[in-house]
Design a protein around this motif. Structure first.
Motif, PDB file in Angstrom:
ATOM      1  N   SER A 158       0.844  -1.208   0.000  1.00 34.76           N
ATOM      2  CA  SER A 158       0.000   0.000   0.000  1.00 34.76           C
ATOM      3  C   SER A 158       0.871   1.246   0.000  1.00 34.76           C
ATOM      4  O   SER A 158       0.607   2.209  -0.728  1.00 34.76           O
ATOM      5  CB  SER A 158      -0.903   0.030   1.236  1.00 34.76           C
ATOM      6  N   GLN A 159       1.914   1.219   0.839  1.00 33.40           N
ATOM      7  CA  GLN A 159       2.774   2.396   0.967  1.00 33.40           C
ATOM      8  C   GLN A 159       3.497   2.683  -0.351  1.00 33.40           C
ATOM      9  O   GLN A 159       3.586   3.834  -0.778  1.00 33.40           O
ATOM     10  CB  GLN A 159       3.774   2.183   2.105  1.00 33.40           C
ATOM     11  N   ARG A 160       3.976   1.619  -0.997  1.00 36.56           N
ATOM     12  CA  ARG A 160       4.698   1.819  -2.270  1.00 36.56           C
ATOM     13  C   ARG A 160       3.763   2.412  -3.327  1.00 36.56           C
ATOM     14  O   ARG A 160       4.145   3.287  -4.081  1.00 36.56           O
ATOM     15  CB  ARG A 160       5.242   0.486  -2.779  1.00 36.56           C
ATOM     16  N   LEU A 161       2.542   1.898  -3.361  1.00 46.02           N
ATOM     17  CA  LEU A 161       1.569   2.423  -4.340  1.00 46.02           C
ATOM     18  C   LEU A 161       1.206   3.868  -4.011  1.00 46.02           C
ATOM     19  O   LEU A 161       1.049   4.698  -4.909  1.00 46.02           O
ATOM     20  CB  LEU A 161       0.317   1.544  -4.366  1.00 46.02           C
ATOM     21  N   LEU A 162       1.061   4.149  -2.717  1.00 45.86           N
ATOM     22  CA  LEU A 162       0.729   5.523  -2.316  1.00 45.86           C
ATOM     23  C   LEU A 162       1.845   6.492  -2.695  1.00 45.86           C
ATOM     24  O   LEU A 162       1.593   7.639  -3.071  1.00 45.86           O
ATOM     25  CB  LEU A 162       0.500   5.597  -0.805  1.00 45.86           C
ATOM     26  N   ASP A 163       3.083   6.014  -2.581  1.00 48.80           N
ATOM     27  CA  ASP A 163       4.216   6.869  -2.949  1.00 48.80           C
ATOM     28  C   ASP A 163       4.150   7.262  -4.417  1.00 48.80           C
ATOM     29  O   ASP A 163       4.602   8.332  -4.821  1.00 48.80           O
ATOM     30  CB  ASP A 163       5.540   6.136  -2.675  1.00 48.80           C
ATOM     31  N   GLU A 164       3.564   6.370  -5.192  1.00 49.82           N
ATOM     32  CA  GLU A 164       3.450   6.636  -6.624  1.00 49.82           C
ATOM     33  C   GLU A 164       2.227   7.503  -6.949  1.00 49.82           C
ATOM     34  O   GLU A 164       2.130   8.059  -8.028  1.00 49.82           O
ATOM     35  CB  GLU A 164       3.317   5.314  -7.398  1.00 49.82           C
ATOM     36  N   ALA A 165       1.267   7.547  -6.013  1.00 51.15           N
ATOM     37  CA  ALA A 165       0.008   8.251  -6.303  1.00 51.15           C
ATOM     38  C   ALA A 165       0.179   9.753  -6.093  1.00 51.15           C
ATOM     39  O   ALA A 165       0.761  10.186  -5.106  1.00 51.15           O
ATOM     40  CB  ALA A 165      -1.098   7.728  -5.407  1.00 51.15           C
ATOM     41  N   HIS A 166      -0.349  10.511  -7.004  1.00 51.81           N
ATOM     42  CA  HIS A 166      -0.384  11.959  -6.856  1.00 51.81           C
ATOM     43  C   HIS A 166      -1.473  12.290  -5.845  1.00 51.81           C
ATOM     44  O   HIS A 166      -2.402  11.503  -5.644  1.00 51.81           O
ATOM     45  CB  HIS A 166      -0.691  12.578  -8.236  1.00 51.81           C
ATOM     46  N   PHE A 167      -1.361  13.442  -5.163  1.00 52.85           N
ATOM     47  CA  PHE A 167      -2.367  13.763  -4.130  1.00 52.85           C
ATOM     48  C   PHE A 167      -3.772  13.860  -4.689  1.00 52.85           C
ATOM     49  O   PHE A 167      -4.760  13.713  -3.985  1.00 52.85           O
ATOM     50  CB  PHE A 167      -1.989  15.071  -3.407  1.00 52.85           C
ATOM     51  N   SER A 168      -3.872  14.121  -6.008  1.00 50.96           N
ATOM     52  CA  SER A 168      -5.213  14.238  -6.596  1.00 50.96           C
ATOM     53  C   SER A 168      -5.763  12.882  -7.018  1.00 50.96           C
ATOM     54  O   SER A 168      -6.880  12.786  -7.495  1.00 50.96           O
ATOM     55  CB  SER A 168      -5.180  15.169  -7.809  1.00 50.96           C
ATOM     56  N   ARG A 169      -4.974  11.864  -6.861  1.00 51.78           N
ATOM     57  CA  ARG A 169      -5.453  10.531  -7.232  1.00 51.78           C
ATOM     58  C   ARG A 169      -5.898   9.776  -5.996  1.00 51.78           C
ATOM     59  O   ARG A 169      -5.335   9.951  -4.917  1.00 51.78           O
ATOM     60  CB  ARG A 169      -4.345   9.732  -7.938  1.00 51.78           C
TER      61      ARG A 169
END
Lengths: 195, 292
Positions: free
Chosen positions: B255-266
């Motif tokens: 989850s953390q790795r995916l969140l790191d890739e996610a832009h705040f608007s996503r």
């Protein structure tokens, strides 16, 4: 003691032995001849006890005999004054169960609350089972013999047979007198209404 | 005393008693009737009236005592109820069916992100804050409770926040009826179930329900958006050899790795079957392909 008690006794004495007997008893008790005992006023207990003792002494009758005569006279006066109380009760059992409350009615005539409470606390009655009532009487006057005579007279008015057992008695040192009233048979209906 | 004098005496007794009884007009029953007569029937009448007055006084005293006992009980129950309510984050609502007005607790207003109002509100105040897609369901549930086809209210709906968003609520309640059987009072609680309903407990990410609602919102707003699904294959085969603590750590790491890739608007959500989803709205002028 409420004036109706003394009033009935003096009327009975006058009816039986005329004014001389009445005045003699009043003299023994130190009660002035012109005293009019009211049914809505309280009078000293010892004065009433002296009147009863005076009646015993003047007539030469036993206390029990005086009680029986008095009970008859009292109930006659009570039926004249409060006939509805007798009509309301279909039996002496009903009447004697209500007697403590009726006693409270008489006490209501007293002005001072503490005097009312003293009179009210004298009697309590409860039904143990049909045909069995327990009456408790608590008074320094210890007129339990008078209650026994009154209970029998009430049963007689309704044409019923009543046995009264004094389970506890202040005269024997108990705190209160406890009467066990038992009826052996039921009275025919409407005995009062036929009178 | 002749008959005429006796009648006059009795008349005076009656007048005297009547005058004394006038005191009771102000609910003053603490009086004692006394008569100045030698007539025993006059004495009897005053005696019975005094008995009656004493009974009134006794009943009044009993009523005052009973009232005090009941007030004490109400106070105790209110204190207990207040303690329960204050110890819970639930909101409380009380709907007076006769007045058609609803009183909300401070917590209820807080759940809507609003300042508390002391005065009662009309039912529309509540219904207007419920998501348009949920309001019919809530109204039907309330109607069923009022009509008696249901004995308890149980409804889930989204409540609009003052800031603009919605939070999921669970509403529970019961109905009290009058002697005719008509609803007199409805009362219940409102619980915020947003977290339970919208969050995946294992990863702490939004779940599929939340993702679905956001997609519905975007579709309704005719917005352009994209969804990227990321399936983590053979995750089950790995977790089979791990204990629970290690499994949770692995899920959190993913989850953390995916969140790191996610832009705040996503939005990143976790779906069943070890699948994750990115949701992103395409703003005017943006090219979805560039964003990808």
């Amino acid at each position: 003691m409420i004036g109706i008690i003394q009033r009935v006794l003096l009327d009975l004495l006058e009816e039986t032995g005329g004014e001389p007997l009445k005045f003699a008893v009043m003299d023994r008790a130190g009660v002035p001849h012109d005293r009019d005992f009211r049914i809505d006023q309280n009078y000293p207990d010892d004065e009433c006890l002296k009147l009863i003792q005076g009646a015993v002494d003047e007539t030469g009758l036993s206390e029990d005999a005086i009680n029986v005569l008095y009970a008859k006279a009292f109930l006659k006066e009570a039926r004249n004054l409060f006939p509805q109380f007798f009509m309301m009760a279909k039996s002496s059992e009903q009447f004697l169960l209500r007697q403590a409350t009726i006693h409270g009615v008489i006490a209501s005539g007293l002005k001072k609350p503490e005097e009312r409470q003293v009179v009210k606390d004298k009697f309590s009655a409860r039904s143990i089972e049909p045909g069995f009532v327990e009456v408790t009487y608590r008074s320094p006057n210890k007129l339990c013999g008078l209650f026994r005579a009154l209970a029998h007279e009430v049963a007689g008015i309704y044409g019923e047979c009543l046995t009264v057992h004094c389970a506890d008695c202040m005269k024997r040192g108990d705190d209160a007198c406890r009467f066990e009233l038992r009826w052996e048979k039921t009275a025919p209906d409407g005995i009062l209404s036929s009178e | 005393m002749n008959d005429s004098e006796r009648i006059t005496d009795l008349q005076q007794v009656i007048m005297s008693i009547a005058d004394q009884l006038c005191e009771t007009v102000d609910n003053n029953f603490d009086i004692h009737i006394s008569v100045d007569t030698d007539d025993i029937h006059g004495q009897k009448l005053s005696l019975l009236i005094n008995f009656l007055l004493e009974n009134v006084r006794r009943h009044n005293r009993d009523m005052v005592q009973l009232n005090a006992v009941l007030e004490e009980k109400v106070r105790e129950r209110t204190e207990q109820l207040d303690m329960v309510i204050s110890g819970s984050t639930d909101g409380v609502w009380i709907w007076d069916a006769m007045q058609d007005s609803i009183s909300f607790s401070e917590n209820w207003y807080r759940m809507a992100g609003e300042k508390a109002h002391a005065e009662a509100q009309k039912p529309e105040y509540w219904m207007n804050r419920v998501h348009p897609k949920d309001v019919c369901r809530l109204k039907s549930a309330i109607r069923a409770l009022m009509e008696g086809s249901k004995t308890q209210l149980h409804a889930e709906y989204r409540l609009r926040q003052e800031s603009g968003g919605y939070r999921w609520m669970l509403c529970r309640g019961v109905c009290q009826r009058n002697d005719m059987g008509f609803p007199k009072l409805l009362a219940g609680t409102q619980t915020d179930i947003t977290h339970l309903r919208s969050v995946d407990p294992q990863s702490g990410l939004p779940n599929e329900h939340y993702l679905k609602e956001r997609i519905e919102d975007l579709l309704e707003a005719r917005s352009t958006f994209y969804v990227i699904l990321v399936a983590v294959r053979q995750l089950n085969a790995i977790t089979e050899s791990l204990d629970q603590q290690a499994t949770e750590k692995l899920h959190l790491e993913i989850s953390q790795r995916l969140l790191d890739e996610a832009h705040f608007s996503r939005l990143l959500a976790r779906l069943p079957g070890n699948t994750y989803a990115f949701l992103c709205q395409v703003q005017p002028g943006e090219n979805p392909h560039d964003l990808l």
